[in-house]
Design a protein around this motif. Structure first.
Motif, PDB file in Angstrom:
ATOM      1  N   GLU A 116      35.788  42.423  41.716  1.00  0.00           N
ATOM      2  CA  GLU A 116      36.860  43.143  41.019  1.00  0.00           C
ATOM      3  C   GLU A 116      38.119  43.191  41.868  1.00  0.00           C
ATOM      4  OE1 GLU A 116      37.049  44.266  37.944  1.00  0.00           O
ATOM      5  OE2 GLU A 116      35.058  43.405  37.577  1.00  0.00           O
ATOM      6  N   ALA A 117      37.926  43.335  43.173  1.00  0.00           N
ATOM      7  CA  ALA A 117      39.083  43.370  44.075  1.00  0.00           C
ATOM      8  C   ALA A 117      39.813  42.031  44.045  1.00  0.00           C
ATOM      9  CB  ALA A 117      38.618  43.691  45.492  1.00  0.00           C
ATOM     10  N   GLY A 118      39.039  40.945  44.029  1.00  0.00           N
ATOM     11  CA  GLY A 118      39.640  39.616  43.963  1.00  0.00           C
ATOM     12  C   GLY A 118      40.416  39.418  42.679  1.00  0.00           C
ATOM     13  N   LYS A 119      39.829  39.845  41.584  1.00  0.00           N
ATOM     14  CA  LYS A 119      40.521  39.727  40.292  1.00  0.00           C
ATOM     15  C   LYS A 119      41.768  40.606  40.263  1.00  0.00           C
ATOM     16  CE  LYS A 119      36.289  38.620  37.743  1.00  0.00           C
ATOM     17  NZ  LYS A 119      35.291  39.105  36.745  1.00  0.00           N
ATOM     18  N   GLY A 120      41.654  41.776  40.918  1.00  0.00           N
ATOM     19  CA  GLY A 120      42.801  42.680  40.974  1.00  0.00           C
ATOM     20  C   GLY A 120      43.967  42.089  41.739  1.00  0.00           C
ATOM     21  N   LEU A 121      43.666  41.164  42.669  1.00  0.00           N
ATOM     22  CA  LEU A 121      44.724  40.494  43.432  1.00  0.00           C
ATOM     23  C   LEU A 121      45.316  39.315  42.672  1.00  0.00           C
ATOM     24  CD1 LEU A 121      43.064  40.512  46.969  1.00  0.00           C
ATOM     25  CD2 LEU A 121      45.030  41.874  46.216  1.00  0.00           C
ATOM     26  N   GLY A 122      44.801  39.101  41.464  1.00  0.00           N
ATOM     27  CA  GLY A 122      45.344  38.019  40.634  1.00  0.00           C
ATOM     28  C   GLY A 122      44.612  36.703  40.767  1.00  0.00           C
ATOM     29  N   MET A 123      43.455  36.720  41.389  1.00  0.00           N
ATOM     30  CA  MET A 123      42.693  35.480  41.534  1.00  0.00           C
ATOM     31  C   MET A 123      42.067  35.076  40.208  1.00  0.00           C
ATOM     32  SD  MET A 123      40.588  35.879  45.117  1.00  0.00           S
ATOM     33  CE  MET A 123      41.391  36.140  46.683  1.00  0.00           C
ATOM     34  N   THR A 124      41.986  33.764  39.995  1.00  0.00           N
ATOM     35  CA  THR A 124      41.257  33.249  38.841  1.00  0.00           C
ATOM     36  C   THR A 124      39.762  33.260  39.164  1.00  0.00           C
ATOM     37  OG1 THR A 124      41.327  30.961  39.629  1.00  0.00           O
ATOM     38  CG2 THR A 124      43.180  31.723  38.279  1.00  0.00           C
ATOM     39  N   GLY A 125      38.941  33.003  38.149  1.00  0.00           N
ATOM     40  CA  GLY A 125      37.496  32.970  38.378  1.00  0.00           C
ATOM     41  C   GLY A 125      37.112  31.939  39.410  1.00  0.00           C
ATOM     42  N   LEU A 126      37.763  30.765  39.380  1.00  0.00           N
ATOM     43  CA  LEU A 126      37.469  29.706  40.355  1.00  0.00           C
ATOM     44  C   LEU A 126      37.890  30.114  41.756  1.00  0.00           C
ATOM     45  CD1 LEU A 126      36.357  26.849  40.664  1.00  0.00           C
ATOM     46  CD2 LEU A 126      38.663  25.970  40.253  1.00  0.00           C
ATOM     47  N   GLN A 127      39.010  30.797  41.865  1.00  0.00           N
ATOM     48  CA  GLN A 127      39.472  31.255  43.178  1.00  0.00           C
ATOM     49  C   GLN A 127      38.548  32.323  43.756  1.00  0.00           C
ATOM     50  OE1 GLN A 127      43.479  32.348  42.002  1.00  0.00           O
ATOM     51  NE2 GLN A 127      44.359  30.612  43.135  1.00  0.00           N
TER      52      GLN A 127
END
Length: 213
Positions: A116-127
């Motif tokens: 969730e933190a990664g997604k919150g930083l704007g990362m895509t699923g692949l990232q």
């Protein structure tokens, strides 16, 4: 003591053959595991990301693992003939399960909070997969690679039954001639290879855990 002396003498007299067999053995294992990594890691990632196909992937590699090794090599021999290639393909199949399973477990074990933190930083699923899940799953992967390596070293010992070389050549020859010396001359280096692989990969596994912690 006399037996040990005879064994050492035999190994010294045949060191060139034993070194060549050891090289062939290592080469088979490296090729087999290399192929298993190339196929197994993507399969493990697919199983972790798509739960619907996970049971199929994991069940398939489990079924492959329970086929007796000699039977597996005999089946492969029918399609690929005798020799090095068939042995490598057999080692590839036997190395798949620990690599696929541990990759799957490693990716699934990453905390949802981190995702969730990664997604919150704007990362895509692949990232998120590339920068969060895969780096954190490395210790699990190393554990699988460690198991696969030990299995591959052992299974490679029966490769001579399908026309390949390796340390199994001495073991098979010793069985045919009922020579304990020849059996031990092949079995001891194979056991040392397995111990060496387990020790080195175990050390690497512990290092990756410390880096993550």
């Amino acid at each position: 003591m006399e037996f040990i002396t005879e064994l050492l003498s035999y190994m010294a007299e045949n060191k060139e053959n034993l070194l060549q067999y050891t090289f062939d053995h290592i080469l088979m294992v490296i090729y087999g595991i290399g192929m298993a990594i190339a196929v197994g890691v993507p399969l493990g990632i697919l199983a972790a990301r798509y739960e619907k196909i996970a049971p199929f992937i994991l069940s398939t590699v489990n079924v492959i693992q329970i086929i007796p090794s000699l039977a597996m090599l005999a089946i492969l021999m029918i399609y690929f003939g005798l020799g090095f290639t068939t042995a490598v393909i057999g080692l590839f199949f036997y190395s798949l399960l620990p690599i696929v399973r541990n990759t799957y477990v490693g990716v699934k074990e990453v905390s949802p909070n981190l995702l969730e933190a990664g997604k919150g930083l704007g990362m895509t699923g692949l990232q998120v997969l590339r920068k969060v899940q895969l780096p954190l799953s490395i210790p699990f992967f190393m554990a699988g690679l460690r198991v696969a390596s030990v299995i591959a070293v052992g299974v490679a010992c029966i490769a001579p039954y399908i026309g390949a070389d390796g340390l199994g050549r001495e073991i098979v020859s010793g069985i045919s001639l009922r020579s304990e010396i020849k059996i031990y001359a092949g079995a001891i280096p194979a056991a040392l290879l397995a111990i060496f692989a387990d020790t080195i990969l175990g050390f690497m596994e512990r290092r990756t855990k410390k880096r993550i912690v």
